[in-house]
Motif scaffolding. Structure first.
Motif, PDB file in Angstrom:
ATOM      1  N   THR A 219       0.837  -1.205   0.000  1.00 27.29           N
ATOM      2  CA  THR A 219       0.000   0.000   0.000  1.00 27.29           C
ATOM      3  C   THR A 219       0.866   1.247   0.000  1.00 27.29           C
ATOM      4  O   THR A 219       2.063   1.195   0.306  1.00 27.29           O
ATOM      5  N   TYR A 220       0.253   2.362  -0.372  1.00 28.38           N
ATOM      6  CA  TYR A 220       0.763   3.685  -0.048  1.00 28.38           C
ATOM      7  C   TYR A 220       0.008   4.124   1.205  1.00 28.38           C
ATOM      8  O   TYR A 220      -1.207   4.327   1.155  1.00 28.38           O
ATOM      9  N   TRP A 221       0.696   4.253   2.320  1.00 33.94           N
ATOM     10  CA  TRP A 221      -0.010   4.572   3.559  1.00 33.94           C
ATOM     11  C   TRP A 221      -0.239   6.077   3.682  1.00 33.94           C
ATOM     12  O   TRP A 221       0.554   6.891   3.218  1.00 33.94           O
ATOM     13  N   GLN A 222      -1.368   6.417   4.330  1.00 31.19           N
ATOM     14  CA  GLN A 222      -1.718   7.817   4.529  1.00 31.19           C
ATOM     15  C   GLN A 222      -1.700   8.219   5.996  1.00 31.19           C
ATOM     16  O   GLN A 222      -1.280   9.320   6.332  1.00 31.19           O
ATOM     17  N   THR A 223      -2.167   7.334   6.873  1.00 32.99           N
ATOM     18  CA  THR A 223      -2.108   7.638   8.306  1.00 32.99           C
ATOM     19  C   THR A 223      -1.196   6.634   8.987  1.00 32.99           C
ATOM     20  O   THR A 223      -1.139   5.459   8.604  1.00 32.99           O
ATOM     21  N   ILE A 224      -0.493   7.103  10.000  1.00 35.94           N
ATOM     22  CA  ILE A 224       0.459   6.236  10.683  1.00 35.94           C
ATOM     23  C   ILE A 224      -0.256   5.133  11.461  1.00 35.94           C
ATOM     24  O   ILE A 224       0.289   4.047  11.662  1.00 35.94           O
ATOM     25  N   GLY A 225      -1.500   5.392  11.850  1.00 34.95           N
ATOM     26  CA  GLY A 225      -2.290   4.353  12.509  1.00 34.95           C
ATOM     27  C   GLY A 225      -2.565   3.188  11.579  1.00 34.95           C
ATOM     28  O   GLY A 225      -2.499   2.012  11.987  1.00 34.95           O
ATOM     29  N   ASP A 226      -2.864   3.496  10.323  1.00 35.06           N
ATOM     30  CA  ASP A 226      -3.103   2.442   9.337  1.00 35.06           C
ATOM     31  C   ASP A 226      -1.837   1.610   9.121  1.00 35.06           C
ATOM     32  O   ASP A 226      -1.891   0.381   9.050  1.00 35.06           O
ATOM     33  N   LEU A 227      -0.699   2.279   9.015  1.00 34.54           N
ATOM     34  CA  LEU A 227       0.551   1.541   8.804  1.00 34.54           C
ATOM     35  C   LEU A 227       0.885   0.676  10.013  1.00 34.54           C
ATOM     36  O   LEU A 227       1.322  -0.475   9.862  1.00 34.54           O
ATOM     37  N   THR A 228       0.676   1.188  11.200  1.00 40.36           N
ATOM     38  CA  THR A 228       0.925   0.406  12.411  1.00 40.36           C
ATOM     39  C   THR A 228       0.083  -0.861  12.418  1.00 40.36           C
ATOM     40  O   THR A 228       0.566  -1.952  12.755  1.00 40.36           O
ATOM     41  N   ASN A 229      -1.175  -0.740  12.017  1.00 43.88           N
ATOM     42  CA  ASN A 229      -2.065  -1.909  11.955  1.00 43.88           C
ATOM     43  C   ASN A 229      -1.568  -2.928  10.920  1.00 43.88           C
ATOM     44  O   ASN A 229      -1.663  -4.142  11.143  1.00 43.88           O
ATOM     45  N   LEU A 230      -1.037  -2.453   9.807  1.00 52.66           N
ATOM     46  CA  LEU A 230      -0.532  -3.365   8.780  1.00 52.66           C
ATOM     47  C   LEU A 230       0.692  -4.129   9.272  1.00 52.66           C
ATOM     48  O   LEU A 230       0.864  -5.307   8.951  1.00 52.66           O
ATOM     49  N   PHE A 231       1.539  -3.482  10.054  1.00 46.53           N
ATOM     50  CA  PHE A 231       2.655  -4.198  10.685  1.00 46.53           C
ATOM     51  C   PHE A 231       2.128  -5.215  11.694  1.00 46.53           C
ATOM     52  O   PHE A 231       2.605  -6.351  11.771  1.00 46.53           O
ATOM     53  N   ALA A 232       1.142  -4.808  12.480  1.00 48.71           N
ATOM     54  CA  ALA A 232       0.614  -5.672  13.542  1.00 48.71           C
ATOM     55  C   ALA A 232      -0.025  -6.934  12.978  1.00 48.71           C
ATOM     56  O   ALA A 232       0.062  -8.012  13.587  1.00 48.71           O
ATOM     57  N   THR A 233      -0.667  -6.819  11.810  1.00 46.43           N
ATOM     58  CA  THR A 233      -1.334  -7.981  11.216  1.00 46.43           C
ATOM     59  C   THR A 233      -0.416  -8.790  10.304  1.00 46.43           C
ATOM     60  O   THR A 233      -0.847  -9.800   9.736  1.00 46.43           O
ATOM     61  N   GLY A 234       0.825  -8.355  10.160  1.00 48.27           N
ATOM     62  CA  GLY A 234       1.774  -9.089   9.344  1.00 48.27           C
ATOM     63  C   GLY A 234       1.679  -8.808   7.857  1.00 48.27           C
ATOM     64  O   GLY A 234       2.327  -9.482   7.052  1.00 48.27           O
ATOM     65  N   GLU A 235       0.888  -7.821   7.465  1.00 42.11           N
ATOM     66  CA  GLU A 235       0.710  -7.516   6.041  1.00 42.11           C
ATOM     67  C   GLU A 235       1.865  -6.698   5.475  1.00 42.11           C
ATOM     68  O   GLU A 235       2.066  -6.664   4.262  1.00 42.11           O
ATOM     69  N   VAL A 236       2.602  -6.016   6.333  1.00 42.23           N
ATOM     70  CA  VAL A 236       3.759  -5.225   5.922  1.00 42.23           C
ATOM     71  C   VAL A 236       4.941  -5.613   6.799  1.00 42.23           C
ATOM     72  O   VAL A 236       4.788  -5.767   8.014  1.00 42.23           O
ATOM     73  N   SER A 237       6.106  -5.781   6.188  1.00 41.01           N
ATOM     74  CA  SER A 237       7.300  -6.118   6.980  1.00 41.01           C
ATOM     75  C   SER A 237       8.395  -5.056   6.864  1.00 41.01           C
ATOM     76  O   SER A 237       9.361  -5.103   7.614  1.00 41.01           O
ATOM     77  N   CYS A 238       8.243  -4.099   5.929  1.00 38.63           N
ATOM     78  CA  CYS A 238       9.209  -3.005   5.815  1.00 38.63           C
ATOM     79  C   CYS A 238       8.537  -1.812   5.156  1.00 38.63           C
ATOM     80  O   CYS A 238       7.817  -1.972   4.156  1.00 38.63           O
ATOM     81  N   ALA A 239       8.787  -0.631   5.705  1.00 37.19           N
ATOM     82  CA  ALA A 239       8.167   0.577   5.149  1.00 37.19           C
ATOM     83  C   ALA A 239       8.996   1.801   5.471  1.00 37.19           C
ATOM     84  O   ALA A 239       9.631   1.878   6.524  1.00 37.19           O
ATOM     85  N   PHE A 240       8.974   2.762   4.559  1.00 39.10           N
ATOM     86  CA  PHE A 240       9.429   4.096   4.922  1.00 39.10           C
ATOM     87  C   PHE A 240       8.345   4.649   5.836  1.00 39.10           C
ATOM     88  O   PHE A 240       7.168   4.645   5.493  1.00 39.10           O
ATOM     89  N   SER A 241       8.731   5.109   7.011  1.00 29.66           N
ATOM     90  CA  SER A 241       7.748   5.287   8.075  1.00 29.66           C
ATOM     91  C   SER A 241       8.105   6.445   8.987  1.00 29.66           C
ATOM     92  O   SER A 241       9.156   7.095   8.829  1.00 29.66           O
TER      93      SER A 241
END
Length: 350
Positions: free
Chosen positions: A210-232
């Motif tokens: 994804t292209y993330w827009q809110t940091i809360g959304d990105l945090t959730n993606l890490f928590a669910t295992g959907e993302v393992s690396c991101a510019f953050s």
């Protein structure tokens, strides 16, 4: 220790304002989710009797557009970046700020207190830097044998596990670095260099979760295992490091530094302006500095609590060695930023 230290200072600064501003029941602050947790503003609300209503931003480009088109007429306080403030100033969107109304500004770090980036051509002040830090790569340490760098974000090996911020300035700059543009030129790329960055970003797009827009959304993606690396931002690392194997990388090609500023819309009423300046002073004061250091691991632009922190607490918010600022790349929106926005829209539409 932090909470106790700040409580008395906040009461002294704010106690005299509550009666004078009882008529103003609410101020709307457009800011980032990581800057405006309700806990951060509770002391100000209690002492002034004014509610700080938080309106969270998705991007600085969206904030600028909303102000320019008049679609954000309810905002009383906004959050331009240090290096993007010139756009707002040039467009006449901000109200001039009287620094003498901000006693806590005396404790600002000199490099940020004297920056010309928040002044117009005549030297008038329109924004006040209040918060700064770095934007790392956040990653799952169990998914990588080595610490990732910017090239990792373009590596097909990690297809479907990567995320980039939906923001033209930083994303195109990162592509420029990967393409070999020197760090001191990456925010001044010519048409040929921008074209190379665009090619990389188009090739990267199918690799991204994804292209993330809110940091809360990105945090959730890490928590669910959907993302393992991101510019953050550092938020996913701080929130998940006790639950998941999380890492925070600072790429050698250049660490993206950031600095947020306080500003007021040019049309703000005199009554709200007076109270908004009190709030700006609060952002430079001990209470806000204490709470955002304790909860968010961020540092304000003031040294007001620095000497009262342990070395470990200073290190957590990167104020143990102020030389770290010299290693930052400070994103600067170039004069041809409209070309960058056009490229970014074409990348996302590809």
């Amino acid at each position: 220790m932090l909470a106790g230290f700040a409580a008395g200072t906040a009461a002294g600064i704010l106690g005299s304002t509550s009666a004078a501003h009882a008529a103003v029941s609410e101020l709307v602050w457009a800011t980032w989710e990581s800057n405006g947790h309700p806990e951060y503003v509770t002391a100000f609300e209690k002492e002034t009797g004014t509610r700080i209503k938080l309106s969270f931003l998705s991007s600085e480009d969206a904030q600028f557009a909303a102000l320019k088109t008049g679609s954000a007429a309810d905002w009383d306080m906004i959050n331009p970046s240090l290096n993007g403030s010139w756009r707002y100033i040039k467009a006449g969107l901000l109200k001039e700020i009287d620094l003498s109304k901000l006693p806590n500004a005396a404790r600002m770090y000199d490099v940020l207190k004297t920056t010309p980036k928040v002044l117009d051509d005549s030297g008038k002040l329109f924004a006040v830097p209040y918060l700064w830090g770095l934007n790392p790569l956040v990653y799952r340490t169990d998914k990588f044998d080595n610490e990732p760098d910017y090239t990792t974000l373009f590596d097909p090996k990690y297809s479907g596990q990567l995320a980039m911020r939906d923001y033209a300035l930083e994303s195109i700059a990162i592509a420029g670095l990967v393409a070999g543009v020197p760090r001191d030129k990456v925010f001044l790329m010519d048409a040929k260099e921008l074209a190379e960055a665009k090619k990389l970003l188009i090739a990267q797009k199918p690799l991204l979760r994804t292209y993330w827009q809110t940091i809360g959304d990105l945090t959730n993606l890490f928590a669910t295992g959907e993302v393992s690396c991101a510019f953050s931002w550092r938020v996913p690392y701080d929130e998940l490091k006790g639950k998941l194997p999380m890492g925070m990388a600072k790429p050698k090609a250049g660490i993206m530094g950031w600095c947020d500023c306080f500003g007021m819309p040019a049309s703000l009423s005199p009554e709200k302006t007076e109270l908004a300046l009190k709030f700006a002073d609060y952002l430079l004061g001990a209470q806000y500095a204490t709470e955002i250091a304790r909860i968010g691991n961020y540092a304000t632009t003031s040294s007001i609590i620095r000497d009262d922190l342990t070395k470990e607490q200073q290190a957590a918010i990167f104020v143990d060695d102020m030389e770290v600022m010299k290693s930052f790349m400070w994103p600067v929106a170039p004069d041809n930023y409209s070309d960058w926005l056009k490229i970014w829209n074409e990348v996302k539409a590809s």
